[in-house]
Design an enzyme around this catalytic site. Sequence first.
Site, PDB file in Angstrom:
ATOM      1  N   GLY A 271     -18.658 -33.475  18.855  1.00 24.40           N
ATOM      2  CA  GLY A 271     -19.041 -33.975  17.364  1.00 24.40           C
ATOM      3  C   GLY A 271     -18.728 -35.343  16.763  1.00 24.40           C
ATOM      4  O   GLY A 271     -19.388 -35.065  15.588  1.00 24.40           O
ATOM      5  N   GLU A 313     -15.765 -33.975  25.056  1.00 18.90           N
ATOM      6  CA  GLU A 313     -16.182 -33.410  25.308  1.00 18.90           C
ATOM      7  C   GLU A 313     -18.317 -33.394  24.672  1.00 18.90           C
ATOM      8  O   GLU A 313     -19.096 -33.464  23.519  1.00 18.90           O
ATOM      9  CB  GLU A 313     -17.008 -31.258  24.328  1.00 18.90           C
ATOM     10  CG  GLU A 313     -16.049 -30.654  25.834  1.00 18.90           C
ATOM     11  CD  GLU A 313     -15.679 -29.343  25.806  1.00 18.90           C
ATOM     12  OE1 GLU A 313     -15.265 -28.801  26.243  1.00 18.90           O
ATOM     13  OE2 GLU A 313     -16.074 -28.831  24.288  1.00 18.90           O
ATOM     14  N   PRO A 314     -18.440 -35.504  24.473  1.00 18.73           N
ATOM     15  CA  PRO A 314     -20.206 -35.408  23.665  1.00 18.73           C
ATOM     16  C   PRO A 314     -21.536 -34.671  24.693  1.00 18.73           C
ATOM     17  O   PRO A 314     -21.191 -34.477  25.323  1.00 18.73           O
ATOM     18  CB  PRO A 314     -19.570 -36.802  23.780  1.00 18.73           C
ATOM     19  CG  PRO A 314     -19.197 -36.704  25.518  1.00 18.73           C
ATOM     20  CD  PRO A 314     -17.317 -36.168  25.340  1.00 18.73           C
ATOM     21  N   ARG A 316     -24.091 -34.572  21.522  1.00 23.71           N
ATOM     22  CA  ARG A 316     -25.082 -35.749  20.223  1.00 23.71           C
ATOM     23  C   ARG A 316     -25.085 -36.816  21.027  1.00 23.71           C
ATOM     24  O   ARG A 316     -26.177 -37.986  20.915  1.00 23.71           O
ATOM     25  CB  ARG A 316     -24.450 -34.945  19.220  1.00 23.71           C
ATOM     26  CG  ARG A 316     -26.064 -35.581  18.593  1.00 23.71           C
ATOM     27  CD  ARG A 316     -25.128 -35.784  17.211  1.00 23.71           C
ATOM     28  NE  ARG A 316     -24.615 -34.552  16.444  1.00 23.71           N
ATOM     29  CZ  ARG A 316     -26.253 -33.616  15.693  1.00 23.71           C
ATOM     30  NH1 ARG A 316     -26.866 -33.721  15.862  1.00 23.71           N
ATOM     31  NH2 ARG A 316     -24.211 -32.400  15.552  1.00 23.71           N
ATOM     32  N   TYR A 361     -30.661 -27.183   9.290  1.00 26.78           N
ATOM     33  CA  TYR A 361     -29.699 -28.216   8.661  1.00 26.78           C
ATOM     34  C   TYR A 361     -29.827 -29.617   7.426  1.00 26.78           C
ATOM     35  O   TYR A 361     -28.922 -29.654   7.401  1.00 26.78           O
ATOM     36  CB  TYR A 361     -29.206 -28.762  10.186  1.00 26.78           C
ATOM     37  CG  TYR A 361     -28.262 -28.225  10.913  1.00 26.78           C
ATOM     38  CD1 TYR A 361     -27.304 -27.040  10.923  1.00 26.78           C
ATOM     39  CD2 TYR A 361     -28.747 -29.161  12.237  1.00 26.78           C
ATOM     40  CE1 TYR A 361     -27.542 -26.347  12.118  1.00 26.78           C
ATOM     41  CE2 TYR A 361     -28.376 -28.562  13.315  1.00 26.78           C
ATOM     42  CZ  TYR A 361     -27.257 -27.099  13.430  1.00 26.78           C
ATOM     43  OH  TYR A 361     -26.407 -26.331  14.515  1.00 26.78           O
ATOM     44  N   CYS A 388     -47.597 -22.197  10.517  1.00 29.01           N
ATOM     45  CA  CYS A 388     -47.569 -21.445   9.522  1.00 29.01           C
ATOM     46  C   CYS A 388     -46.188 -21.024   8.583  1.00 29.01           C
ATOM     47  O   CYS A 388     -46.370 -20.023   8.448  1.00 29.01           O
ATOM     48  CB  CYS A 388     -48.609 -20.273   9.647  1.00 29.01           C
ATOM     49  SG  CYS A 388     -48.955 -19.530   8.164  1.00 29.01           S
TER      50      CYS A 388
END
Length: 459
Positions: A271, A313-314, A316, A361, A388
């Site tokens: 996170g 647990e990286p 990103r 987000y 679209c």
Amino acid sequence: MTAETETGIPGVPGTQAADQFNELPAHVWPRNAVRQEDGVVTVAGVPLPDLAEEYGTPLFVVDEDDFRARCRDMASAFGGPDRVHYASKAFLSKTVARWVDEEGLSLDIASENELGIALAADFPGERITAHGNNKDASFLRACVRNNLGHVVLDSAQELELLDYIAAGEGKVQPVLIRVKPGIEAHTHEFIATSHEDQKFGFSLASGAAFDAARAAVNAENLELVGLHCHVGSQVFDAQGFSLAAERVLELYSRIHDELGVTLAELDLGGGYGIAYTAAEEPLNVVEVAHDLLTAVGKTAAELGIEAPTVLVEPGRAIAGPSTVTVYEVGTIKDVDVDDETTRRYISVDGGMSDNIRPALYGAEYDARVVSRFTEGETTNTRVVGSHCESGDILINEATYPSDIHTGDLLALAATGAYCYAMSSRYNAFARPAVVSVRAGAAKLMLRRETLDDILSLEV
């Protein structure tokens, strides 16, 4: 006209803002991204326009050395590569799995197909952790048969099912129990994962987490080796990590005192926030690691228990900054927002099918023209996709040079996480290619989809 009304940036004249637009903020762009003297941007020595010509656009370009360096940075911060599990949900391919393996990190997966990709890359099962709130029998059986290092239990139903499956396979499966410590992460509601009213894990406050631990200890074919928690994603308030660890360690103490079991591992998830725009600053992982490990040691000592090994647990924070997405500019139109305001809409040849994060987000990005220098005065701009859907917006509010024109190559940085991984075929768009670059050479990781690929699913 004041500088602020010219550019939307207080105190910055239009030409100066255009100069800033030519810069590549080092904390946002891949480490090996450079704008050359002719204005062309290269990554690892490879010109982005050359890649766009060869592989088409949209195109994901991954700086391999950047990705690998971030793996090593995490390993150094947390005490070794065996402490770090790359969160493959951010972005996974066989190539990525091999990079992670070669850097000595472990891997976490959240579906049977993610497990399949890892195994296809010959990733050792013993260094894989399985996540998910709804693992079915097929997924759990695959975990047991491939000797996964951890299965993270998310419900009492799953605990019973995994024990049954492991017994049938004649094995004892190491497990972690996912705990909700009740921390409200300062992030978007959909990526906050540690408060009570959400789908993941066992409540610490209600006693459900202890009940699950007792059931796991009593299960003949499960070995409880630790607990897991994850406060959220894209978190910048580092205190939440330490507070979560302190709360979970209280459960370690109770398990030790009442069940007679000393748990060896504490998985605190990932996170760690990264910068998507020049105005943001990424979380300092070295400082977070130091504070977190210090807090775990101090709290364990106060509780009179042995400090568990901390796992993280990286995803990103490793994949995100290593990648840019290259688009070609198409239609440009100026829209009168009101009597005093005009907004320029710049359409690119991708959009929410390759990057759903802004729509999902409200994520913010920054863009740069990578095929040349820009020199024009700046104007109020919105960068939109080709789908679209009125919400198909990549950059909602920006002040960009007015000389951006059709045919320019526009790149968004920090697109390595949750972009290709969450891509779709909306409007029958084919998924883009993914190319890695290193030492002046490019290598195709994932080819561009074709209409034939889409039609191949028809029966």
